[in-house]
Design a protein around this motif. Structure first.
Motif, PDB file in Angstrom:
ATOM      1  N   GLY A 106      64.534  26.805  43.103  1.00  0.00           N
ATOM      2  CA  GLY A 106      65.070  28.116  42.751  1.00  0.00           C
ATOM      3  C   GLY A 106      65.887  28.126  41.474  1.00  0.00           C
ATOM      4  O   GLY A 106      66.310  29.185  41.014  1.00  0.00           O
ATOM      5  N   THR A 107      66.109  26.949  40.902  1.00  0.00           N
ATOM      6  CA  THR A 107      66.800  26.809  39.619  1.00  0.00           C
ATOM      7  C   THR A 107      65.841  26.157  38.634  1.00  0.00           C
ATOM      8  O   THR A 107      65.227  25.143  38.956  1.00  0.00           O
ATOM      9  N   LEU A 111      61.648  26.976  39.181  1.00  0.00           N
ATOM     10  CA  LEU A 111      61.762  28.426  39.319  1.00  0.00           C
ATOM     11  C   LEU A 111      60.516  29.063  38.719  1.00  0.00           C
ATOM     12  O   LEU A 111      60.120  28.721  37.599  1.00  0.00           O
ATOM     13  N   ALA A 112      59.917  29.990  39.455  1.00  0.00           N
ATOM     14  CA  ALA A 112      58.708  30.649  38.986  1.00  0.00           C
ATOM     15  C   ALA A 112      58.969  31.369  37.665  1.00  0.00           C
ATOM     16  O   ALA A 112      60.041  31.959  37.479  1.00  0.00           O
ATOM     17  N   PRO A 113      58.026  31.341  36.735  1.00  0.00           N
ATOM     18  CA  PRO A 113      58.202  32.027  35.447  1.00  0.00           C
ATOM     19  C   PRO A 113      58.529  33.507  35.646  1.00  0.00           C
ATOM     20  O   PRO A 113      57.883  34.199  36.431  1.00  0.00           O
ATOM     21  N   LEU A 156      58.097  25.856  43.572  1.00  0.00           N
ATOM     22  CA  LEU A 156      57.646  24.464  43.570  1.00  0.00           C
ATOM     23  C   LEU A 156      56.444  24.288  42.643  1.00  0.00           C
ATOM     24  O   LEU A 156      56.329  23.259  41.957  1.00  0.00           O
ATOM     25  N   VAL A 157      55.563  25.256  42.591  1.00  0.00           N
ATOM     26  CA  VAL A 157      54.433  25.185  41.661  1.00  0.00           C
ATOM     27  C   VAL A 157      54.943  25.080  40.224  1.00  0.00           C
ATOM     28  O   VAL A 157      54.403  24.314  39.412  1.00  0.00           O
ATOM     29  N   ALA A 158      55.993  25.841  39.897  1.00  0.00           N
ATOM     30  CA  ALA A 158      56.564  25.764  38.550  1.00  0.00           C
ATOM     31  C   ALA A 158      57.096  24.365  38.260  1.00  0.00           C
ATOM     32  O   ALA A 158      56.919  23.833  37.154  1.00  0.00           O
ATOM     33  N   THR A 196      47.790  23.676  43.398  1.00  0.00           N
ATOM     34  CA  THR A 196      47.714  22.881  42.165  1.00  0.00           C
ATOM     35  C   THR A 196      46.758  21.705  42.241  1.00  0.00           C
ATOM     36  O   THR A 196      46.406  21.132  41.212  1.00  0.00           O
ATOM     37  N   GLY A 197      46.375  21.298  43.465  1.00  0.00           N
ATOM     38  CA  GLY A 197      45.507  20.139  43.616  1.00  0.00           C
ATOM     39  C   GLY A 197      46.217  18.809  43.585  1.00  0.00           C
ATOM     40  O   GLY A 197      45.563  17.754  43.612  1.00  0.00           O
ATOM     41  N   VAL A 198      47.555  18.812  43.563  1.00  0.00           N
ATOM     42  CA  VAL A 198      48.295  17.554  43.597  1.00  0.00           C
ATOM     43  C   VAL A 198      48.277  17.018  45.030  1.00  0.00           C
ATOM     44  O   VAL A 198      48.581  17.756  45.974  1.00  0.00           O
TER      45      VAL A 198
END
Length: 268
Positions: A106-107, A111-113, A156-158, A196-198
Motif C-alpha cells: 500500500g506504500t 502501490l498500484a499506479p 502486490l502486482v505493482a 503476472t505469471g511469477v
C-alpha cells in the motif's frame, strides 16, 4: 504442476519443484502479513537464501497494530505508538536476517499506479480452538482481511513489476495457523502471481508426515534467526536455542518452536 495448461494449442510446460525454483532464483519476494511473521515462519529459509547470494525482498501487509504486548517490554517513558515500535522491531529483525530491502503493502512501490497510498490495518484475531485462529470481532473495514482483495492484489502486482522476482514466497491456503491476515496474504499472493505469471512457492502449514511437503534443514542459521526473533520483544520471549530451533513463548503464553527447517507445499 504445469504452466500455460489452459491455453489452447499450447503444450504444458513443466514447472520446477519449489526447492528448485528457489535454488535457481536470483531474486525472491517474500509476502507476509505482520512484522515478526517473516522471522517466525521463514527466518531460517530467508537467511539461508541471503547467504547463498539470493536477493531477498520482503513486503509486509500490516504494521501489527492489534498485537498484544508482552508486559514490561515497552518502557513507561516510551511515547511512540505501537505501530512505530513494531516498525523498529522489523527493521532490526530484517537486518539480522540479512534482508536489505523491504516494503509495506500500500506504500509505493507496493502501490498500484495512480492509487492513493493505503494502509492495511492488522485484523487482530481470536482463538477458535487450540491451534486455529479466526478474525477478531472488532476488525474494521480498513483491516487487511476485510478491505477489497483486488486493492491488495493490485498493490502486490505493482511491487512485482518493480522488483521483478523469479519467485514469490508466501503462505499456503491454511495461512500457518488460520490467522485471517495470513489467509488473506495467501489469496493476495495467489492473485498477483496468477496475473503476472511469477511462480508462487508456498510455505507449508501441515505436519512433517504430509507427503505433499518437502522439508529441508537450514544449518548455520540459528544465530541469525535467534537475533531476528529476539527483536520482537513486544510480542514474544526467547527461552532457549537448540539445534532444532528457537524456543519462544508468545505474548498469550503459548510455547512454540521457531524451526530451523522449512517445508514447502507441493500441490498434487
Amino acid at each position: 504442476m504445469t504452466s500455460d495448461s489452459a491455453l489452447p494449442g499450447h503444450t504444458p510446460v513443466p514447472v520446477p519443484a519449489p526447492w528448485q525454483l528457489l535454488e535457481d532464483a536470483s531474486t525472491v519476494l517474500a509476502v507476509h502479513a505482520h512484522p515478526d511473521d517473516e522471522s517466525l515462519s521463514t527466518g531460517a529459509l530467508l537467511t539461508s537464501l541471503v547467504a547463498a547470494g539470493t536477493r531477498v525482498v520482503l513486503v509486509t501487509a500490516t504494521r501489527g497494530e492489534e498485537g498484544e504486548i508482552v508486559p514490561g517490554s515497552i518502557p513507561a517513558q516510551e511515547t511512540r505508538p505501537l505501530e512505530e515500535i513494531r516498525e523498529a522491531e522489523i527493521d532490526a529483525a530484517t537486518s539480522a536476517l540479512g534482508i536489505a530491502e523491504r516494503h509495506w503493502l500500500g506504500t509505493a512501490p507496493a502501490l498500484a499506479p495512480g492509487a492513493a497510498p493505503r494502509r492495511y490495518r492488522d485484523s487482530g484475531m481470536r482463538w477458535v480452538r487450540e491451534g486455529l485462529a479466526g478474525p477478531s470481532d472488532s476488525a474494521g473495514a480498513d483491516s487487511f482481511s476485510l478491505r477489497p482483495l483486488e486493492d491488495a492484489v493490485d498493490d502486490l502486482v505493482a511491487l512485482l513489476a518493480h522488483v521483478r522476482p523469479d519467485a514469490v514466497i508466501g503462505y499456503d491456503d491454511e495461512g500457518t495457523y488460520g490467522h485471517p491476515d495470513h489467509v488473506r496474504a495467501h489469496h493476495v499472493a495467489v492473485g498477483a502471481c496468477a496475473r503476472t505469471g511469477v511462480p508462487l512457492v508456498e510455505i507449508a502449514s501441515g505436519g512433517s508426515t504430509d507427503p505433499h511437503i518437502q522439508w529441508r534443514e537450514h544449518p548455520g542459521t540459528a544465530e541469525a534467526v535467534h537475533r531476528a526473533v529476539d527483536s520482537y520483544r513486544t510480542q514474544l520471549t526467547v527461552r532457549d536455542t537448540s539445534a532444532e530451533g528457537i524456543a519462544i513463548r508468545h505474548v498469550g503464553g503459548q510455547d512454540d518452536l521457531v524451526a530451523l527447517r522449512t517445508g514447502l507445499h507441493v500441490r498434487p
